[in-house]
Enzyme design. Structure first.
Site, PDB file in Angstrom:
ATOM      1  N   ASP A 130       0.818  -1.216   0.000  1.00  0.00           N
ATOM      2  CA  ASP A 130       0.000   0.000   0.000  1.00  0.00           C
ATOM      3  C   ASP A 130       0.854   1.269   0.000  1.00  0.00           C
ATOM      4  O   ASP A 130       2.059   1.245   0.296  1.00  0.00           O
ATOM      5  CB  ASP A 130      -0.894   0.027   1.249  1.00  0.00           C
ATOM      6  CG  ASP A 130      -2.033  -0.964   1.172  1.00  0.00           C
ATOM      7  OD1 ASP A 130      -2.047  -1.794   0.238  1.00  0.00           O
ATOM      8  OD2 ASP A 130      -2.912  -0.913   2.057  1.00  0.00           O
TER       9      ASP A 130
ATOM     10  N   HIS B  58       3.664  -2.241   3.119  1.00  0.00           N
ATOM     11  CA  HIS B  58       3.684  -0.888   2.567  1.00  0.00           C
ATOM     12  C   HIS B  58       4.996  -0.689   1.812  1.00  0.00           C
ATOM     13  O   HIS B  58       6.061  -1.048   2.331  1.00  0.00           O
ATOM     14  CB  HIS B  58       3.526   0.152   3.677  1.00  0.00           C
ATOM     15  CG  HIS B  58       2.213   0.062   4.382  1.00  0.00           C
ATOM     16  ND1 HIS B  58       1.947  -0.917   5.328  1.00  0.00           N
ATOM     17  CD2 HIS B  58       1.079   0.795   4.269  1.00  0.00           C
ATOM     18  CE1 HIS B  58       0.702  -0.770   5.773  1.00  0.00           C
ATOM     19  NE2 HIS B  58       0.158   0.255   5.150  1.00  0.00           N
TER      20      HIS B  58
END
Length: 409
Positions: A216, A360
Site C-alpha cells: 500500500d 507498505h
C-alpha cells in the site's frame, strides 16, 4: 505424274487435319483439366472458408481485446469480461440469418438480444458477466450449429449449443473467458490443441498453495527493489496506489504492469472513504483510476480503502461502481515497527494458503523485508500471485462483499 502429285496433296491435307484434330483434343483435355483443378481449388477454398464466428471481450479496466478467431480461447487472469461482441465471417452467399446472443449481467439479469457485432453487457463498466447464450437464426440455423464454452474459476466448462446457457448463473461466479465455434449441422467443434485449454491457467496452479503479497501507499522510491526480487523469483504482487503520487512515479507503475503485477486503487489522497459522501468516494476512485491508467496503460479493477475503513457511504458506493473492498488476513504492521526482521517473522509465523498479506512499499525496511520474504515464501512452495489471480483460483470476487483472504472451498 499429275495423278501422284494430286494424291500426295490429299495425303498431306489428311495429315494436317489429323494434326489439327489431335491438337484440338489436347487443348480440350488441358482446358478440362484446368477446369477440374479450378473446381477442386474452389472446393478446398470453400472448405477452408466455411461459416465461422469471431468475438472480442471487454475486460474490466483493461479495455477491448483483439478479435479472436472461431474456437480460439479468449481469457485473461488479471481481469474479467464486462461486455462482449460476436460476429460472423464467410457467410454463404444468399443464405439468410445472423448470430444472436445475450449476456447475464451480475446483479441485473439477462440483457436484451444483440446480434452481429453489437456490444452486449455494460461497456466501460466494472460489473462482470455470469453467463451467455449464443444462437443462429434464419437459414443459417438450418445448416449450422453454434457451440459455446465458458471458463469459470479458471476452468473450462463443457460445450453447450444453439442458445443453451454457458456459465454458472446465479451462484456467485462470473465467466473468465469464452470460446465460440460454428460448425456444419451435426458436426462437433474441433478438439483444442494439446495444452490449449490450459494456456490461460498456465501461470497459476490452483492445486498448489498460493498467497498474495500486497503493498500500500505507493508508488515511491522502493518499489523497484521489490519488483527486482519478484522478477528473480518469478512472482507477482498487487500494489494499491495513492492517486496523487502516480504521475511523479509513472515509470515504476509501468514496470509493475509490464511485470504482470496488479495495479490497485488506494484512493486519491489516502482519504478515509468512510467519512466521505458517495459523490466524493466516486471522485476519489475515478481520479485514481485515471492516473493509474495514464501511467500503467490500464485502470485498476481492485480497490483497497485506506485504513480498511468501509463504513458510511464507502462500501455501498464501491458496490454500485462494481468493486468489492480488498482487505487482508495478515497485517505485518510494517508501517509501525519499521523493522524488516519483525515483518518477516510475522509473515512466516502465520502464513497459509490463500492469505492476503498487507505491507507498505514506501519504507526501506519494508522493501528489505520483501527481499527476504519473496525467496523464502517461494522456497516453501507458495506461488506469489496477484489478488485477482488468487481470487480466480478460489471462487472469484463479487461486488457487495469484502475480502481478506481466499481459501480453498
Amino acid at each position: 505424274m499429275r495423278e501422284w502429285g494430286y494424291r500426295g496433296k490429299l495425303r498431306k491435307r489428311a495429315y494436317i487435319f489429323r494434326l489439327l484434330r489431335l491438337s484440338l483434343l489436347l487443348l480440350s483435355f488441358l482446358l478440362l483439366g484446368g477446369k477440374i483443378q479450378d473446381l477442386r481449388g474452389r472446393a478446398e477454398e470453400a472448405e477452408q472458408h466455411h461459416l465461422k464466428c469471431y468475438y472480442a471481450l471487454e475486460y474490466s479496466g483493461r479495455g477491448w481485446s483483439d478479435w479472436s478467431n472461431d474456437n480460439q480461447p479468449q481469457s485473461r487472469r488479471d481481469s474479467f469480461p464486462s461486455a462482449l461482441r460476436i460476429a460472423l465471417k464467410h457467410q454463404p452467399e444468399g443464405m439468410s440469418g445472423t448470430v444472436q446472443y445475450q449476456v447475464n449481467i451480475s446483479g441485473q439479469g439477462w440483457s436484451g438480444v444483440l446480434e452481429n457485432g453489437q456490444s452486449a453487457g455494460l461497456e466501460g463498466g466494472a460489473v462482470p458477466l455470469e453467463g451467455l447464450k449464443v444462437w443462429l437464426n434464419g437459414q443459417l440455423s438450418e445448416n449450422y450449429d453454434v457451440y459455446t464454452k465458458a471458463m469459470v474459476n479458471g476452468e473450462w466448462l463443457d460445450w453447450v449449443m444453439n442458445g443453451q446457457e454457458a456459465g454458472k448463473v446465479g451462484v456467485g461466479t462470473h465467466i473468465d473467458g469464452i470460446r465460440v465455434s460454428v460448425v456444419k449441422k451435426g458436426e462437433q467443434p474441433t478438439a483444442e490443441e494439446a495444452g490449449q485449454a490450459q494456456s490461460a491457467q498456465s501461470a497459476v496452479d490452483p492445486e498448489r498453495p498460493m498467497v498474495a503479497l500486497t503493498f500500500d501507499d505507493g508508488p515511491g522510491k522502493y518499489e523497484d527493489r521489490i519488483l527486482s526480487s519478484l522478477e528473480a523469483n518469478k512472482g507477482r504482487a498487487t500494489f494499491f496506489m495513492v492517486g496523487n503520487l502516480v504521475a511523479r512515479h509513472s515509470a515504476v507503475v509501468k514496470r509493475m504492469a509490464d511485470d504482470g503485477c496488479e495495479l490497485g486503487n488506494h484512493s486519491w489522497a489516502h482519504e478515509n472513504l468512510s467519512k466521505l459522501s458517495s459523490a466524493a468516494v466516486r471522485n476519489s476512485i475515478q481520479k485514481t483510476n485515471d492516473a493509474i491508467r495514464a501511467a500503467g496503460g490500464h485502470a485498476p479493477t481492485l480497490v483497497r480503502p485506506p485504513y480498511g475503513a468501509t463504513g458510511g457511504q464507502c462500501k455501498s458506493t464501491l458496490t454500485e461502481m462494481g468493486y468489492a473492498p480488498i482487505l487482508w488476513s495478515i497485517d505485518t504492521l510494517d508501517w509501525k515497527t519499521r523493522n524488516s526482521r519483525n515483518t518477516v517473522k510475522v509473515v512466516l509465523s502465520q502464513v497459509k494458503d490463500g492469505d492476503v498479506i498487507l505491507m507498505h512499499s514506501i519504507y526501506p525496511q519494508s522493501a528489505e523485508a520483501a527481499e527476504l520474504l519473496i525467496p523464502e515464501l517461494t522456497r516453501r512452495g507458495y506461488q506469489l500471485v496477484t489478488v485477482s489471480e488468487l481470487a480466480a483460483a478460489r471462487g472469484g470476487i463479487h461486488p457487495g462483499h469484502s475480502y481478506g483472504s481466499f481459501r480453498k472451498k
